[in-house]
Design an enzyme around this catalytic site. Structure first.
Site, short mmCIF file in Angstrom:
data_model
loop_
_atom_site.label_atom_id
_atom_site.label_comp_id
_atom_site.label_asym_id
_atom_site.label_seq_id
_atom_site.Cartn_x
_atom_site.Cartn_y
_atom_site.Cartn_z
N HIS A 124 9.21 1.95 -1.09
CA HIS A 124 7.88 2.11 -0.46
C HIS A 124 6.81 1.41 -1.30
O HIS A 124 5.98 0.67 -0.75
CB HIS A 124 7.57 3.61 -0.34
CG HIS A 124 6.15 3.92 -0.01
ND1 HIS A 124 5.71 4.17 1.28
CD2 HIS A 124 5.05 4.01 -0.80
CE1 HIS A 124 4.42 4.41 1.25
NE2 HIS A 124 3.99 4.32 0.00
N GLU A 125 6.84 1.63 -2.61
CA GLU A 125 5.81 1.05 -3.47
C GLU A 125 5.92 -0.47 -3.53
O GLU A 125 4.91 -1.18 -3.49
CB GLU A 125 5.90 1.64 -4.88
CG GLU A 125 5.64 3.14 -4.94
CD GLU A 125 4.28 3.54 -4.37
OE1 GLU A 125 3.33 2.72 -4.45
OE2 GLU A 125 4.15 4.65 -3.85
N GLU A 187 0.15 3.10 4.27
CA GLU A 187 1.21 4.01 3.86
C GLU A 187 2.34 4.04 4.88
O GLU A 187 3.52 4.01 4.53
CB GLU A 187 0.64 5.42 3.66
CG GLU A 187 -0.32 5.55 2.49
CD GLU A 187 0.32 5.20 1.15
OE1 GLU A 187 1.52 5.50 0.97
OE2 GLU A 187 -0.37 4.63 0.29
#
Length: 264
Positions: A124-125, A187
């Site tokens: 995700h990051e 996000e």
């Protein structure tokens, strides 16, 4: 004069229009080189201010997962040298910055119970980086706060006046108000990119849902979702589940190639 300023502003915005990996239109005003400079400077600052975990086993485990994910990135990122640091910090968090920097907090290792769950967070990051979300955020901050000042003036890590906004733009911190929906879209997009990335590396994509089940247990009372920069865990899990069939296909393709991570 007002007309001229408007024309210049529109020209800058048009020149900065890009498309994200999921097909979303972006405004990215700054060069990759500039973003890398800010990411490297920010990471160096963090290493000076925060204690670093030196346990070899912990570092090997985190680096193993990072290497598997990095190998599946587009070539411009896969061929980049990445620095991975584990910080002694109790919060369940991780981050990635332009310039090939990944930070993982030791507190996350208590929540991400296995390699698949930790790969979900790290994927995700890294997804934020390859989708150039930091560029979008810094560009938006420039438009909102700096009035499209020249980047060489406004975006200097050594300039105390702008440092907080730069860190915020890189994903450290959050702006309340107009930028909130923008951050939530980042996000959600990074969740999907990270899910595909971990699956391509051979990690079990369902680990992403298990991770958010763990996060949900820790979250306690939360703000209403519309006041938060992050989607609620329930929303994230629903989004991940919707994208799970495609991720499962990617995982099976990875397994056929012999990509079955065993990071311990």
């Amino acid at each position: 004069m007002k007309k001229l300023i408007g024309i210049v502003a529109l020209s800058l915005l048009a020149a900065g229009c890009k498309t994200s990996p999921t097909g979303r239109t972006q405004i990215a005003l700054y060069s990759p080189q500039k973003m890398n400079e800010m990411g490297v400077a920010s990471f160096a600052q963090m290493k000076e201010q925060q204690p670093i975990e030196n346990n070899k086993q912990t570092n090997r485990y985190v680096r193993c997962i990072a290497d598997k994910l990095i190998a599946q990135l587009p070539s411009q990122y896969a061929n980049q040298e990445w620095e991975v640091v584990v910080f002694k910090e109790n919060s369940a968090n991780a981050f990635a910055l332009p310039g090939g920097k990944i930070g993982v907090h030791t507190g996350l290792l208590n929540v991400a119970k296995d390699q698949h769950q930790l790969a979900a967070v790290m994927g995700h990051e890294v997804g934020h980086v390859i989708a150039e979300h930091a560029n979008e955020r810094v560009s938006q901050n420039s438009i909102l706060q700096f009035g499209l000042q020249a980047s060489d003036v406004a975006l200097q890590m050594g300039n105390v006046e702008y440092r907080e906004a730069i860190m915020q733009g890189l994903g450290v911190g959050a702006q309340v108000g107009v930028a909130l929906p923008f951050s939530r879209s980042h996000e959600s997009e990074a969740d999907v990119i990270g899910l595909d990335l971990m699956a391509k590396a051979g990690f079990e994509p369902t680990g992403s849902v298990r991770l958010w089940e763990n996060m949900n247990k820790l979250s306690g009372e939360r703000q209403a979702e519309f006041l938060s920069t992050h989607p609620a865990p329930e929303t994230r899990m629903q989004n991940l589940k919707r994208n799970m069939p495609e991720a499962d296909i990617l995982k099976r393709a990875a397994w056929k190639k012999g990509l079955k991570p065993a990071c311990k």
